[in-house]
Motif scaffolding. Structure first.
Motif, short mmCIF file in Angstrom:
data_model
loop_
_atom_site.label_atom_id
_atom_site.label_comp_id
_atom_site.label_asym_id
_atom_site.label_seq_id
_atom_site.Cartn_x
_atom_site.Cartn_y
_atom_site.Cartn_z
N LYS A 5 53.24 93.19 49.91
CA LYS A 5 52.09 93.97 49.45
C LYS A 5 50.88 93.04 49.32
O LYS A 5 50.99 91.95 48.77
CB LYS A 5 52.40 94.62 48.10
CG LYS A 5 51.27 95.51 47.59
CD LYS A 5 51.66 96.18 46.27
CE LYS A 5 50.54 97.07 45.76
NZ LYS A 5 50.90 97.72 44.47
N HIS A 6 49.75 93.50 49.85
CA HIS A 6 48.52 92.72 49.79
C HIS A 6 47.43 93.59 49.17
O HIS A 6 47.13 94.67 49.68
CB HIS A 6 48.12 92.27 51.20
CG HIS A 6 46.92 91.37 51.22
ND1 HIS A 6 46.99 90.04 50.86
CD2 HIS A 6 45.63 91.61 51.54
CE1 HIS A 6 45.79 89.49 50.97
NE2 HIS A 6 44.95 90.43 51.38
N ASP A 7 46.84 93.14 48.07
CA ASP A 7 45.87 93.95 47.33
C ASP A 7 44.43 93.72 47.77
O ASP A 7 43.58 94.59 47.60
CB ASP A 7 45.99 93.68 45.83
CG ASP A 7 47.33 94.13 45.27
OD1 ASP A 7 47.84 95.15 45.77
OD2 ASP A 7 47.85 93.47 44.36
N ASP A 8 44.13 92.54 48.30
CA ASP A 8 42.76 92.25 48.70
C ASP A 8 42.40 92.98 50.00
O ASP A 8 43.28 93.38 50.77
CB ASP A 8 42.56 90.75 48.90
CG ASP A 8 42.69 89.99 47.58
OD1 ASP A 8 42.49 90.63 46.53
OD2 ASP A 8 43.02 88.79 47.62
N LYS A 9 41.12 93.11 50.24
CA LYS A 9 40.66 93.75 51.47
C LYS A 9 40.73 92.76 52.62
O LYS A 9 40.45 91.58 52.47
CB LYS A 9 39.22 94.25 51.30
CG LYS A 9 39.09 95.42 50.34
CD LYS A 9 37.66 95.94 50.31
CE LYS A 9 37.54 97.15 49.39
NZ LYS A 9 36.14 97.67 49.34
N LEU A 10 41.11 93.27 53.78
CA LEU A 10 41.17 92.46 54.98
C LEU A 10 39.99 92.82 55.87
O LEU A 10 39.69 94.00 56.08
CB LEU A 10 42.49 92.71 55.73
CG LEU A 10 43.76 92.34 54.96
CD1 LEU A 10 44.99 92.77 55.74
CD2 LEU A 10 43.81 90.85 54.69
N GLN A 11 39.33 91.82 56.40
CA GLN A 11 38.14 92.06 57.22
C GLN A 11 38.54 92.58 58.59
O GLN A 11 39.44 92.04 59.24
CB GLN A 11 37.34 90.77 57.35
CG GLN A 11 36.02 90.94 58.09
CD GLN A 11 35.23 89.65 58.13
OE1 GLN A 11 35.64 88.65 57.56
NE2 GLN A 11 34.09 89.68 58.81
N ASP A 12 37.86 93.61 59.02
CA ASP A 12 38.14 94.20 60.32
C ASP A 12 37.87 93.18 61.43
O ASP A 12 36.83 92.52 61.46
CB ASP A 12 37.26 95.43 60.54
CG ASP A 12 37.59 96.16 61.82
OD1 ASP A 12 38.79 96.21 62.17
OD2 ASP A 12 36.66 96.65 62.49
N GLY A 13 38.82 93.03 62.33
CA GLY A 13 38.68 92.08 63.42
C GLY A 13 39.27 90.72 63.14
O GLY A 13 39.44 89.91 64.06
N SER A 14 39.59 90.45 61.87
CA SER A 14 40.21 89.17 61.53
C SER A 14 41.71 89.24 61.83
O SER A 14 42.23 90.27 62.24
CB SER A 14 39.97 88.83 60.06
OG SER A 14 40.59 89.80 59.23
N GLU A 15 42.38 88.13 61.60
CA GLU A 15 43.82 88.09 61.84
C GLU A 15 44.56 87.78 60.54
O GLU A 15 44.05 87.06 59.68
CB GLU A 15 44.17 87.04 62.90
CG GLU A 15 43.74 87.44 64.31
CD GLU A 15 44.38 86.57 65.37
OE1 GLU A 15 44.97 85.53 65.00
OE2 GLU A 15 44.30 86.93 66.55
N CYS A 16 45.74 88.34 60.43
CA CYS A 16 46.59 88.12 59.26
C CYS A 16 47.89 87.50 59.75
O CYS A 16 48.52 88.01 60.69
CB CYS A 16 46.86 89.43 58.54
SG CYS A 16 47.87 89.27 57.06
N ALA A 17 48.29 86.40 59.13
CA ALA A 17 49.48 85.67 59.59
C ALA A 17 50.63 85.86 58.61
O ALA A 17 50.45 85.86 57.39
CB ALA A 17 49.16 84.19 59.75
N PHE A 18 51.82 86.02 59.17
CA PHE A 18 53.05 86.10 58.39
C PHE A 18 53.94 84.92 58.81
O PHE A 18 54.11 84.67 60.01
CB PHE A 18 53.79 87.41 58.67
CG PHE A 18 52.99 88.64 58.34
CD1 PHE A 18 53.12 89.26 57.12
CD2 PHE A 18 52.10 89.17 59.28
CE1 PHE A 18 52.39 90.39 56.81
CE2 PHE A 18 51.36 90.30 58.98
CZ PHE A 18 51.50 90.91 57.75
#
Length: 306
Positions: A5-18
């Motif tokens: 679960k991630h509560d912060d906003k993610l910027q459109d077009g950015s990347e999220c790493a797992f």
């Protein structure tokens, strides 16, 4: 299964790493760490999300959530939860992504068009039924809780192929012939069918199968001479060779030996085979696939109008 679960906003077009690290010991006693990293683009556009949806991954989450719920929740409630998952996903697509269309039409996103089919297959699976043995349900729950994504769908929606007409089927370069829908209308009395779910391989023999065909595939013209569990042999004819090649390829794909079980029409083993035909209507009240689509559509219409 691990839920993040991630509560912060993610910027459109950015990347999220797992990133995941696995500490293990090799066969030679060496301690090692294997690190796996997955980077995914972020979007605030639901259309992009549905267009790039991974059905297999999404379904394995449904499957494992259901398996985790079964020990503490009545199967009826788990089946309702699974149905609601499917309904809410399709409702979101209809509400926010679909173009204007007739309210009498069920709209499915291209990437998730098989979601209702796999959903009803899960509802009718061993773990969510109440008419089976408790040992079978317990095994199903344990297996489903840790099953890999490639084996999740075959567990609830097995692969069925006709093997009585292998000589007539036109190949597309693959050893595995075209699969058949899991419905009784595709099973004839003069046919022989193979159904596999990644663990077991059922061979269903109709009541009017040609004796010469039986002899080519099994080395015997009499069905009663073939044991319920048998080892497939290769005989000196093209049909037998094709069947052996298919079974060996399935075993390679599934990384499993696949126990062979013979199922006969009019026998309890035949009823066991037919229980896997999840697109059929169940005499005890289970919906057919077409009826389930109608049910899902009505649920979406009700939620859209409320």
């Amino acid at each position: 299964m691990v839920a993040l679960k991630h509560d912060d906003k993610l910027q459109d077009g950015s990347e999220c790493a797992f990133q995941c690290a696995l500490l293990y010991t090799t066969l030679y006693g060496q301690r090692r760490i294997r690190v796996s990293t997955l980077s995914l683009p972020c979007t605030n556009n639901l259309s992009n999300l549905f267009r790039m949806a991974d059905l297999d991954t999404q379904f394995v989450c449904f499957l494992k959530q259901a398996a985790n719920e079964v020990p503490s929740t009545p199967p009826l409630h788990v089946r309702e939860q699974v149905t609601n998952f499917c309904t809410n996903i399709l409702l979101s697509y209809r509400k926010f992504c679909a173009t204007v269309s007739s309210s009498g039409q069920l709209i499915l996103p291209e990437a998730l068009k098989l979601l209702p089919l796999y959903t009803i297959a899960l509802i009718k699976s061993t773990g969510l039924r109440t008419d089976g043995r408790i040992d079978d349900r317990s095994f199903w729950i344990n297996y489903a809780s840790s099953v890999s994504a490639p084996l999740a769908i075959p567990l609830v929606y097995p692969r069925m192929i006709g093997i009585h007409d292998l000589d007539l089927q036109e190949g597309d370069g693959s050893l595995i012939p075209q699969t058949l829908p899991l419905a009784s209308e595709y099973v004839s009395d003069d046919g022989i069918y193979l159904l596999e779910n990644g663990q077991d391989c059922l061979i269903y023999v109709g009541s009017s199968v040609d004796s010469n065909l039986m002899h080519q595939l099994f080395g015997s013209s009499l069905l009663d001479e073939i044991p319920a569990q048998f080892v497939l042999q290769q005989f000196n004819n093209p049909l037998s060779k094709k069947l052996n090649d298919i079974v060996n390829e399935i075993r390679r794909q599934r990384c499993s030996y696949l126990r062979l079980k013979l199922c006969k029409k009019g026998d309890p083993s035949g009823m066991f085979f037919l229980s896997y035909l999840v697109e059929d209507k169940v005499p005890t009240g289970g919906l057919s696939y077409v009826e389930f689509l109608v049910h899902i559509h009505r649920q979406i219409q009700m939620k859209m109008s409320s």
